[in-house]
Write a protein that holds these residues in place. Structure first.
Motif, mmCIF file in Angstrom:
data_model
loop_
_atom_site.group_PDB
_atom_site.id
_atom_site.type_symbol
_atom_site.label_atom_id
_atom_site.label_comp_id
_atom_site.label_asym_id
_atom_site.label_seq_id
_atom_site.Cartn_x
_atom_site.Cartn_y
_atom_site.Cartn_z
ATOM 1 N N GLY A 407 0.905 -1.249 0.010
ATOM 2 C CA GLY A 407 0.071 0.125 -0.126
ATOM 3 C C GLY A 407 0.983 1.232 -0.003
ATOM 4 N N ALA A 408 0.141 2.473 0.031
ATOM 5 C CA ALA A 408 0.816 3.527 -0.120
ATOM 6 C C ALA A 408 0.330 4.673 0.776
ATOM 7 C CB ALA A 408 0.938 4.241 -1.510
ATOM 8 N N VAL A 409 0.816 5.359 1.733
ATOM 9 C CA VAL A 409 0.374 6.585 2.178
ATOM 10 C C VAL A 409 1.171 7.929 1.570
ATOM 11 C CG1 VAL A 409 0.523 7.691 4.576
ATOM 12 C CG2 VAL A 409 0.579 5.153 4.352
ATOM 13 N N LEU A 410 0.261 8.842 1.199
ATOM 14 C CA LEU A 410 0.636 10.201 0.581
ATOM 15 C C LEU A 410 0.408 11.190 1.564
ATOM 16 C CD1 LEU A 410 0.385 8.140 -1.849
ATOM 17 C CD2 LEU A 410 -0.621 9.882 -3.090
ATOM 18 N N LEU A 411 1.435 12.043 1.839
ATOM 19 C CA LEU A 411 1.169 13.057 2.945
ATOM 20 C C LEU A 411 1.756 14.401 2.120
ATOM 21 C CD1 LEU A 411 3.962 11.256 5.469
ATOM 22 C CD2 LEU A 411 1.343 11.305 5.601
ATOM 23 N N SER A 412 0.732 15.194 2.066
ATOM 24 C CA SER A 412 1.011 16.561 1.349
ATOM 25 C C SER A 412 1.382 16.393 -0.121
ATOM 26 C CB SER A 412 1.805 17.408 2.174
ATOM 27 O OG SER A 412 1.264 17.756 3.246
ATOM 28 N N ALA A 413 0.672 15.427 -0.766
ATOM 29 C CA ALA A 413 1.252 15.348 -2.279
ATOM 30 C C ALA A 413 0.382 15.794 -3.164
ATOM 31 C CB ALA A 413 1.220 13.518 -2.321
ATOM 32 N N PRO A 414 0.999 16.522 -4.166
ATOM 33 C CA PRO A 414 0.320 17.179 -5.218
ATOM 34 C C PRO A 414 -0.323 15.836 -6.080
ATOM 35 C CG PRO A 414 2.601 18.014 -5.139
ATOM 36 C CD PRO A 414 2.595 16.758 -4.414
ATOM 37 N N SER A 415 -1.428 16.386 -6.761
ATOM 38 C CA SER A 415 -2.127 15.287 -7.364
ATOM 39 C C SER A 415 -2.405 15.974 -9.181
ATOM 40 C CB SER A 415 -3.608 15.395 -7.144
ATOM 41 O OG SER A 415 -4.248 16.803 -7.010
ATOM 42 N N GLY A 416 -1.842 17.077 -9.322
ATOM 43 C CA GLY A 416 -1.974 17.552 -10.660
ATOM 44 C C GLY A 416 -0.351 17.668 -11.429
ATOM 45 N N ASN A 417 -0.683 18.337 -12.529
ATOM 46 C CA ASN A 417 0.834 18.687 -13.296
ATOM 47 C C ASN A 417 1.580 19.433 -12.290
ATOM 48 O OD1 ASN A 417 2.278 20.684 -15.137
ATOM 49 N ND2 ASN A 417 2.084 18.865 -16.188
ATOM 50 N N LEU A 418 3.212 19.036 -12.314
ATOM 51 C CA LEU A 418 3.834 19.817 -11.363
ATOM 52 C C LEU A 418 3.862 21.437 -11.547
ATOM 53 C CD1 LEU A 418 5.764 19.587 -9.105
ATOM 54 C CD2 LEU A 418 7.581 18.921 -10.857
ATOM 55 N N MET A 419 3.965 21.538 -12.896
ATOM 56 C CA MET A 419 4.045 22.993 -13.071
ATOM 57 C C MET A 419 2.928 23.927 -12.925
ATOM 58 S SD MET A 419 6.341 25.372 -14.218
ATOM 59 C CE MET A 419 7.820 24.430 -15.126
ATOM 60 N N SER A 498 -4.764 -0.322 -8.276
ATOM 61 C CA SER A 498 -5.463 -0.959 -7.587
ATOM 62 C C SER A 498 -4.994 -0.868 -5.917
ATOM 63 C CB SER A 498 -5.855 -2.328 -7.907
ATOM 64 O OG SER A 498 -4.856 -3.194 -8.151
ATOM 65 N N VAL A 499 -3.799 -0.482 -5.965
ATOM 66 C CA VAL A 499 -3.043 -0.471 -4.583
ATOM 67 C C VAL A 499 -3.683 0.361 -3.681
ATOM 68 C CG1 VAL A 499 -0.903 -0.042 -3.521
ATOM 69 C CG2 VAL A 499 -0.804 -1.141 -5.643
ATOM 70 N N GLN A 500 -4.183 -0.127 -2.386
ATOM 71 C CA GLN A 500 -4.775 0.597 -1.382
ATOM 72 C C GLN A 500 -3.894 1.766 -1.111
ATOM 73 O OE1 GLN A 500 -5.373 -2.433 1.729
ATOM 74 N NE2 GLN A 500 -3.056 -2.749 1.664
ATOM 75 N N MET A 501 -4.521 2.875 -0.917
ATOM 76 C CA MET A 501 -3.818 4.041 -0.476
ATOM 77 C C MET A 501 -4.393 4.810 0.852
ATOM 78 S SD MET A 501 -3.428 5.592 -4.304
ATOM 79 C CE MET A 501 -2.393 6.730 -4.058
ATOM 80 N N LEU A 502 -3.483 5.737 1.376
ATOM 81 C CA LEU A 502 -4.168 6.625 2.450
ATOM 82 C C LEU A 502 -3.452 8.064 2.137
ATOM 83 C CD1 LEU A 502 -5.412 7.283 5.373
ATOM 84 C CD2 LEU A 502 -3.088 6.789 6.192
ATOM 85 N N ILE A 503 -4.604 8.744 1.798
ATOM 86 C CA ILE A 503 -4.126 10.349 1.501
ATOM 87 C C ILE A 503 -4.334 11.354 2.433
ATOM 88 C CG2 ILE A 503 -4.184 11.912 -0.285
ATOM 89 C CD1 ILE A 503 -5.198 9.808 -2.449
ATOM 90 N N LEU A 504 -3.217 12.035 3.012
ATOM 91 C CA LEU A 504 -3.259 12.976 4.186
ATOM 92 C C LEU A 504 -2.983 14.363 3.566
ATOM 93 C CD1 LEU A 504 -1.939 10.589 7.162
ATOM 94 C CD2 LEU A 504 -4.198 10.728 6.194
ATOM 95 N N ALA A 505 -3.626 15.311 4.428
ATOM 96 C CA ALA A 505 -3.380 16.591 3.850
ATOM 97 C C ALA A 505 -3.390 17.515 5.099
ATOM 98 C CB ALA A 505 -4.044 17.257 2.661
ATOM 99 N N GLY A 506 -2.634 18.576 4.979
ATOM 100 C CA GLY A 506 -2.804 19.632 6.041
ATOM 101 C C GLY A 506 -3.541 20.810 5.310
#
Length: 575
Positions: A407-419, A498-506
């Protein structure tokens, strides 16, 4: 996302990053021709190196200036009294032309003869100069020869040779991997950068040695009249005593970070490990809970910039907090030096250095390493990426052919195009700086940054350019790194996974705003194995900050939110 000032080079509240960019950017713009060593000054001005016969005996007379400056000392000349003062570290030595008197750290001593000036060179006894500099070196063929085990002297000599672009001397002192990367063109480019910075009136003021599982690192600190702040050089030696990589930056104050209350250090053990092999192997730390395993484990994947294994930013150590907090809750944690930290020159010299080489490849190697550790449950290894590390997570999962990550944990991760994220980041920074009443000069600076990034985005999205057709000029460092991922949309890529994910944001994060968090939720709304949580007052460094975050608070001591540590631990242990 950690600020992209390392690539952009705009003005920053952290001057260290500006200097890193200035030096790194030079590697992208080859110098026209190889620079020669600095010229010798006339006798009427300052005594200089001149030439001298080979000398090995302590009683031999050798040129003071060329040897002292090669080893990082500052040499000052007083014409009226014909006095020469040599400073290195805390040692200060004075001699006078045509006198056999010397003062070493305030104590008078006698020389076996009078100091003399020959062909523009101040000659002193070899044994005396060794004592004055605190280095046991030889002098043969007009070359300083330090003892094989004296890495401090070898590091100072390397800086001097790099500053003067002496590729043949650099080759003899370096590993094959560094020699392959440090071409004559790059050596000349570094010389052009370092000569104006360290070429005159420079003092090697202090040094220290730090060991890790891959390198012995000599940290040299220089004071110079050219800039108002100390310059820090890190010269990384292989275990065979050859220079394997190097970097230069502004020296920064020690971190104000303090251990978090949830970090129960008596509940786990830590050991130094090596991730990967070959010329880009990385040192790391494996944190393992005490007790009976095997334990679930996480691999911590860095944000942007040359992060260390603790992901230290100002007064925060994001990964150190996560490692201690998670291990205290029964989860093994692997963190490591980022490749752009441990191998900055070799990595940056790669013509096609991409997001994958910077962030992805090492994450998979780290997971593979964990699978072989007896304390780790090989079927319960989780990717945990912060900022750019979370942004790269879908790419890493896509290339995880062995299914190393459960699985994957995403912490304050951008979802879109980097620029687009970078432009959004700069606009949000301007809004917050305005709202918090910052000085007009700072607001104007940020307005200029917003305009600049918007112009860069236009160039970035110009269909005339691609990773195979790069623009000749691009202001954010390596154009290949950017254009290679121009079409990369992490949330869209995760949509098909299909990998399970936990997405966290401040909710107090200006670098990766809540708009990016909502982007994940929108893209993955049809997936049933993704969980989301946001945290009030949490900034980009995952710390609780009750005021409006602008990044100006990053220098203060902070810790990752206890709520985030708890939620990550519970999610990992139940999946």
């Amino acid at each position: 996302m950690t600020n992209h000032e390392e690539r952009a080079g705009r003005a920053s509240s952290k001057p260290k990053r500006v200097l890193v960019l200035t030096l790194a950017a030079a590697l992208l713009v080859p110098a026209g021709n190889t620079l020669l060593p600095a010229t010798v000054q006339a006798e009427s001005a300052v005594p200089s190196a001149g030439s001298a016969a080979p000398a090995e005996e302590s009683s031999s007379w050798v040129p003071l200036r060329v040897i002292a400056e090669a080893l990082g000392a500052r040499v000052d000349w007083e014409g009226a009294s014909r006095k020469v003062t040599v400073s290195r570290g805390k040692s200060v030595t004075s001699v006078w032309i045509d006198k056999d008197q010397a003062f070493l750290n305030g104590k008078e001593s006698s020389l076996p003869g009078k100091v003399r000036l020959e062909n523009g060179a101040t000659l002193v006894p070899l044994g005396f100069l060794r004592e004055a500099l605190g280095v046991n070196f030889g002098w043969k063929g007009n070359v300083v020869i330090p003892e094989a085990q004296d890495l401090e002297a070898k590091a100072a000599l390397f800086v001097n040779e790099l500053m003067h672009g002496r590729k043949d001397h650099l080759t003899a002192a370096s590993t094959p991997a560094l020699n392959q990367a440090l071409t004559p063109m790059y050596a000349a480019t570094w010389s052009a950068q370092l000569l104006p910075l360290l070429g005159e009136k420079t003092l090697l003021s202090s040094w220290e040695t730090q060991e890790n599982s891959v390198h012995t690192n000599l940290i040299l600190r220089y004071q110079t009249d050219q800039v108002p702040y100390p310059i820090e050089a890190i010269i990384r030696f292989s275990k065979a005593g050859l220079v394997d990589d190097f970097s230069f930056s502004q020296e920064t104050a020690p971190s104000a970070h303090k251990p978090a209350s949830y970090d129960q250090s008596d509940s786990y053990t830590e050991r130094e490990v090596v991730i990967g092999e070959g010329s880009l192997a990385l040192p790391g730390t494996l944190t393992v809970p005490k007790g009976d395993g095997p334990f679930p484990a996480v691999v911590l994947v860095h944000g942007s910039g040359p992060n260390n294994r603790d992901e230290e930013v100002g007064g925060a150590k994001v990964f150190k907090d996560l490692a201690g907090g998670l291990a205290s809750r029964g989860i093994a944690v692997l963190r490591y030096e980022k490749v752009t930290r441990e191998h900055p020159f070799k990595a940056g010299a790669q013509e096609k250095f991409s997001l994958w080489e910077e962030t992805g490849a090492d994450a998979l190697q780290a997971a593979s390493f964990l699978r072989g550790q007896k304390e780790v449950d090989a079927n319960r290894i989780f990717l945990t990426g912060h900022s750019q590390g979370g942004y790269a997570a879908p790419l890493i999962l896509e290339r995880d052919e062995q299914k190393l990550f459960k699985g994957a944990v995403l912490l304050s991760a951008p979802s879109g195009n980097l620029m687009d994220v970078v432009v959004e980041q700069q606009e949000e920074a301007l809004r917050r700086l305005t709202e918090t009443g910052q000085p007009e000069s700072l607001l104007q600076q940020q307005e200029q940054a917003v305009a600049a990034y918007k112009a860069i985005r236009e160039q970035f999205k110009n269909p005339a350019y691609s990773k195979d057709q790069l623009p000749e000029q691009f202001p954010l460092g390596s154009p290949y790194w950017w254009f290679e991922q121009r079409d990369y949309m992490p949330a869209q890529k995760a949509k098909a996974q299909s990998v399970q994910m936990l997405i966290l944001a401040g909710e107090n994060d200006w670098q990766v705003t809540l708009a990016q968090y909502e982007g994940w939720k929108e893209a993955l709304k049809n997936r049933t194995n993704v969980e989301y949580r946001s945290y009030a007052n949490v900034n980009h460094l995952l710390a609780v900050y009750d005021k409006l975050s602008t990044g100006l608070e990053y220098g203060q001591s902070s810790n990752v939110s206890a709520d985030i540590v708890r939620d990550v631990a519970e999610w990992v242990k139940t999946h």
